[in-house]
Design an enzyme around this catalytic site. Structure first.
Site, PDB file in Angstrom:
ATOM      1  N   TYR A 213      16.719  11.554 -12.932  1.00  0.00           N
ATOM      2  CA  TYR A 213      15.305  11.245 -13.093  1.00  0.00           C
ATOM      3  C   TYR A 213      14.971  11.078 -14.574  1.00  0.00           C
ATOM      4  O   TYR A 213      15.176  11.994 -15.386  1.00  0.00           O
ATOM      5  CB  TYR A 213      14.429  12.359 -12.516  1.00  0.00           C
TER       6      TYR A 213
ATOM      7  N   SER B 108       8.258  12.174  -0.271  1.00  0.00           N
ATOM      8  CA  SER B 108       7.375  11.038   0.015  1.00  0.00           C
ATOM      9  C   SER B 108       6.550  11.253   1.281  1.00  0.00           C
ATOM     10  O   SER B 108       6.441  10.362   2.129  1.00  0.00           O
ATOM     11  CB  SER B 108       8.180   9.734   0.124  1.00  0.00           C
ATOM     12  N   PRO B 109       5.915  12.430   1.432  1.00  0.00           N
ATOM     13  CA  PRO B 109       5.129  12.692   2.645  1.00  0.00           C
ATOM     14  C   PRO B 109       3.876  11.825   2.742  1.00  0.00           C
ATOM     15  O   PRO B 109       3.263  11.750   3.807  1.00  0.00           O
ATOM     16  CB  PRO B 109       4.769  14.174   2.510  1.00  0.00           C
ATOM     17  N   LEU B 110       3.514  11.168   1.630  1.00  0.00           N
ATOM     18  CA  LEU B 110       2.376  10.249   1.648  1.00  0.00           C
ATOM     19  C   LEU B 110       2.845   8.800   1.530  1.00  0.00           C
ATOM     20  O   LEU B 110       2.062   7.904   1.193  1.00  0.00           O
ATOM     21  CB  LEU B 110       1.392  10.599   0.533  1.00  0.00           C
TER      22      LEU B 110
ATOM     23  N   GLY C 123       4.696   6.992  -0.554  1.00  0.00           N
ATOM     24  CA  GLY C 123       4.508   6.274  -1.804  1.00  0.00           C
ATOM     25  C   GLY C 123       3.061   5.933  -2.103  1.00  0.00           C
ATOM     26  O   GLY C 123       2.770   4.954  -2.801  1.00  0.00           O
ATOM     27  N   GLY C 124       2.133   6.742  -1.611  1.00  0.00           N
ATOM     28  CA  GLY C 124       0.715   6.526  -1.853  1.00  0.00           C
ATOM     29  C   GLY C 124       0.004   5.753  -0.757  1.00  0.00           C
ATOM     30  O   GLY C 124      -1.226   5.648  -0.764  1.00  0.00           O
TER      31      GLY C 124
ATOM     32  N   LEU D  69      -0.583   6.616   2.206  1.00  0.00           N
ATOM     33  CA  LEU D  69      -1.425   7.495   3.013  1.00  0.00           C
ATOM     34  C   LEU D  69      -2.486   8.215   2.178  1.00  0.00           C
ATOM     35  O   LEU D  69      -2.981   9.268   2.558  1.00  0.00           O
ATOM     36  CB  LEU D  69      -0.557   8.512   3.753  1.00  0.00           C
TER      37      LEU D  69
ATOM     38  N   GLY E 210      -5.100   6.134   0.853  1.00  0.00           N
ATOM     39  CA  GLY E 210      -6.251   5.246   0.913  1.00  0.00           C
ATOM     40  C   GLY E 210      -6.388   4.325  -0.280  1.00  0.00           C
ATOM     41  O   GLY E 210      -7.346   3.557  -0.371  1.00  0.00           O
ATOM     42  N   LYS E 211      -5.413   4.380  -1.192  1.00  0.00           N
ATOM     43  CA  LYS E 211      -5.531   3.560  -2.403  1.00  0.00           C
ATOM     44  C   LYS E 211      -5.138   2.098  -2.186  1.00  0.00           C
ATOM     45  O   LYS E 211      -5.474   1.242  -3.006  1.00  0.00           O
ATOM     46  CB  LYS E 211      -4.699   4.158  -3.535  1.00  0.00           C
TER      47      LYS E 211
END
Length: 331
Positions: free
Chosen positions: A63, A216-218, A220-221, A223, A225-226
């Site tokens: 990373y 990545s539970p969202l 990559g964003g 989930l 709303g963006k």
């Protein structure tokens, strides 16, 4: 914050983990080294995580080209927080230009754990993961290398990341055959939009007493709303910086599902991000979820999610919406 035992290990971890993949870069992508959060911003994130009771920190040798581990190490030293944190790092991805600068060979693992320990400023990591499979190296060689590190005291437990169910089984069998320490944890992508882990992976982990941490539970964003149909992606978002892994979501059906999920969240009085995280956290196969906020305030949905209790019927409904099976017509 809630805390749980990681698989059959002696590690107690927060159910929310802090992903440090954007410290000094955006994941392991060389073109993005030096981007992401600088040290000051990363320190603010780690301070906020600590204040919220988050004890599980996740990084990797690749990373930011090593910058993430260095930043985490400096923070641990400056806050004298090493004993508070369950520290995870990984090995496998390329860290240099030479052919041997990647992989899961015994020699590379041995070399890279020492480099990671130096950057992290510690004499051990709590959880050391194979970042992804290396098909050029026999799994028994990799498991033996991990076992040697555990016996040497450099690693408390070892595990895997981005392995499917059959590959996890092979690692377990190799460990049993060689009298080696078995994988203690599996870290894979898992969200309402990416449910591949819900196949045989959870079954294999349950059978082997292997913890499962979801990154990545969202999605990559997606989930949060963006991202909205017909609108440009926000500057600094993952779809601007590293969209490749998430291109599959660029479908009308996904945008429609997201609108329906937002309505479900509103009915419960929570944010879409909190609902998405709660769906992951209420899965009995999940030990913890790794979140990757860019600012301290972006930890709020993770904390909010801890208060959202979803029963199985609700989880099933949200899953059907996510795949378009229960989406109300729009317009």
């Amino acid at each position: 914050m809630r805390y749980v035992r990681l698989g059959r290990t002696d590690l107690e971890v927060s159910v929310i983990g802090l992903g440090c993949g954007n410290f000094g870069g955006i994941g392991s992508v060389p073109e993005l080294f030096g981007q992401g959060e600088d040290e000051q911003a990363a320190f603010a994130l780690m301070d906020a995580a600590r204040e919220h009771g988050i004890t599980l920190f996740d990084t990797a040798n690749a990373y930011g080209g090593g910058r993430s581990e260095t930043t985490v190490g400096r923070w641990l030293a400056s806050r004298r927080a090493r004993d508070e944190i369950v520290l995870t790092t990984k090995v496998r991805n390329r860290v240099g230009p030479e052919p041997g600068d990647e992989g899961l060979s015994a020699s590379h693992i041995s070399e890279q754990i020492d480099a990671s320990l130096s950057r992290l400023g510690t004499d051990r990591v709590d959880l050391y993961l194979a970042h992804e499979p290396d098909h050029s190296v026999p799994i028994d060689e990799t498991m033996a290398a991990f076992d040697e590190l555990i016996r040497a005291g450099k690693v408390r437990h070892a595990g895997l990341s981005n392995y499917d169910g059959e590959q996890v089984r092979e690692a377990v069998v190799a460990a049993q055959a060689g009298g080696l320490h078995a994988p203690a944890n599996l870290q894979n992508s898992y969200s309402l939009l990416d449910r591949a882990a819900a196949g045989d992976v959870f079954e294999v982990c349950a059978a082997g007493g292997i913890g499962f941490t979801a990154y990545s539970p969202l999605a990559g964003g997606w989930l949060t709303g963006k991202y909205r149909a017909g609108e440009p992606y926000p500057d600094g978002s993952m779809m601007r910086l590293r969209p490749g892994p998430y291109r599959e979501f660029e479908q009308p059906e996904i945008f429609a599902a997201l609108e329906q999920l937002e309505r479900e969240a509103a009915e419960r009085g929570v944010s879409l991000a909190a609902l998405g995280l709660a769906w992951v956290l209420t899965d009995p196969g999940v030990t913890a979820a790794i979140v990757g906020p860019r600012r301290p305030d972006q930890l709020a949905p993770a904390i909010e999610a801890l208060l959202v209790d979803l029963d199985q019927a609700e989880r099933d409904l949200l899953a059907r919406i996510a795949v378009g099976d229960a989406v109300d017509p729009i317009g």
